[in-house]
Design an enzyme around this catalytic site. Structure first.
Site, short mmCIF file in Angstrom:
data_model
loop_
_atom_site.label_atom_id
_atom_site.label_comp_id
_atom_site.label_asym_id
_atom_site.label_seq_id
_atom_site.Cartn_x
_atom_site.Cartn_y
_atom_site.Cartn_z
N THR A 10 0.85 -1.19 0.00
CA THR A 10 0.00 0.00 0.00
C THR A 10 0.88 1.24 0.00
OG1 THR A 10 -1.73 1.23 1.17
CG2 THR A 10 -0.18 0.02 2.54
N ASP A 74 -7.72 -4.10 2.05
CA ASP A 74 -8.72 -3.17 1.57
C ASP A 74 -9.69 -2.93 2.72
OD1 ASP A 74 -9.24 -1.84 -1.09
OD2 ASP A 74 -11.27 -2.44 -0.54
N GLY A 157 -8.40 9.39 7.14
CA GLY A 157 -9.70 9.05 6.55
C GLY A 157 -10.87 9.52 7.40
N TYR A 158 -11.76 8.58 7.75
CA TYR A 158 -12.99 8.90 8.47
C TYR A 158 -12.82 8.88 9.99
CZ TYR A 158 -15.01 8.10 3.84
OH TYR A 158 -15.30 8.18 2.50
N ASP A 159 -11.58 8.76 10.47
CA ASP A 159 -11.36 8.64 11.92
C ASP A 159 -12.00 9.76 12.75
OD1 ASP A 159 -10.10 6.19 11.98
OD2 ASP A 159 -8.07 7.01 11.83
N ARG A 185 -8.58 -2.93 11.47
CA ARG A 185 -7.26 -3.26 10.92
C ARG A 185 -6.45 -4.02 11.97
NH1 ARG A 185 -6.54 1.20 9.24
NH2 ARG A 185 -7.38 0.72 7.18
#
Ligand code: IMP
Length: 202
Positions: A10, A74, A157-159, A185
């Site tokens: 990644t 993902d 991200g959406y944290d 994760r």
């Protein structure tokens, strides 16, 4: 001494930090795409309709390119009130930045009452060995609630909009250690570590 290289496939900085932290005591020599000579313009499409499908495509494509045991992941946010969106499209849910995308979720959820704001993060990991063609997957799910206003500076991200009820804070208010202990994760990586040790270590 670690005997085998494990490529983390990644270029997402937030993910790399979390994966390196979770695998810090692994039996493998953990390496990144640059270290195995995968050029930075080598991009892998994510055409699948599921996170599992995209994780497998990434693990197999990067693993074959690098000729190395590879772990790909993902992940995405699934919001109950939005019928599971953004889901597999989390990274591409609207134009702009991570902040633009989480603000879009907040505006779509303006009318959603407190007791219907449940959501979950899902992470799917695929591990692929190009030498034996062996492929394994595992998954982690992490439940929480979408807040009304973003809180916190950590993570990615959406944290800032994902609230953990037991910890009484958003992901973006957690340290890497704390997020790893509760997150999708972290859960998927703990499973992956066992699979790696039992099935891919030599
Ligand atoms: P992927 O590279 O297709 O897996 O994209 C996943 C996207 O989902 C990221 O770009 C984030 O927007 C979101 N996402 C996945 N995991 C997390 C997380 O742990 N915190 C916040 N956002 C996440």
């Amino acid at each position: 001494m670690p005997t085998r290289k494990l490529l983390i496939a990644t270029r997402n900085r937030g993910k790399i930090d979390e994966i390196l932290f979770a695998l810090r005591d692994s039996l493998f020599e953990v390496v990144g795409l640059d270290e195995v000579g995968v050029p930075s313009d080598f991009e892998v499409e994510e055409p699948a309709m599921t996170m599992e499908g995209n994780a497998i495509i990434k693990a197999m494509t990067y693993g074959r390119k690098a000729g190395c045991l590879t772990l790909a992941e993902d992940a995405g946010l699934e919001v109950d009130a939005l019928d599971g969106r953004p889901g597999v499209l989390s990274a591409r849910y609207g134009p702009g930045t991570d902040e633009d995308r989480y603000r879009q979720i907040l505006s779509e959820m303006e009318a959603v009452p407190a007791d219907k704001r449940g959501a979950q993060f899902r992470a799917v990991i695929a591990i692929y060995d190009p030498r034996t063609e062996k492929l394994r997957t595992c998954e982690g799910i992490y439940r929480g609630v979408i807040v009304l206003e973003p809180i916190g500076e950590n993570g990615f991200g959406y944290d800032p909009i994902f609230y953990n009820v037991e910890r009484n804070k958003t992901n973006a208010q957690m340290t890497k250690e704390e997020k790893n202990s509760v997150s999708h994760r972290g859960m998927a990586l703990r499973k992956a570590k066992i699979i790696l040790a039992e099935e891919f270590y030599e």
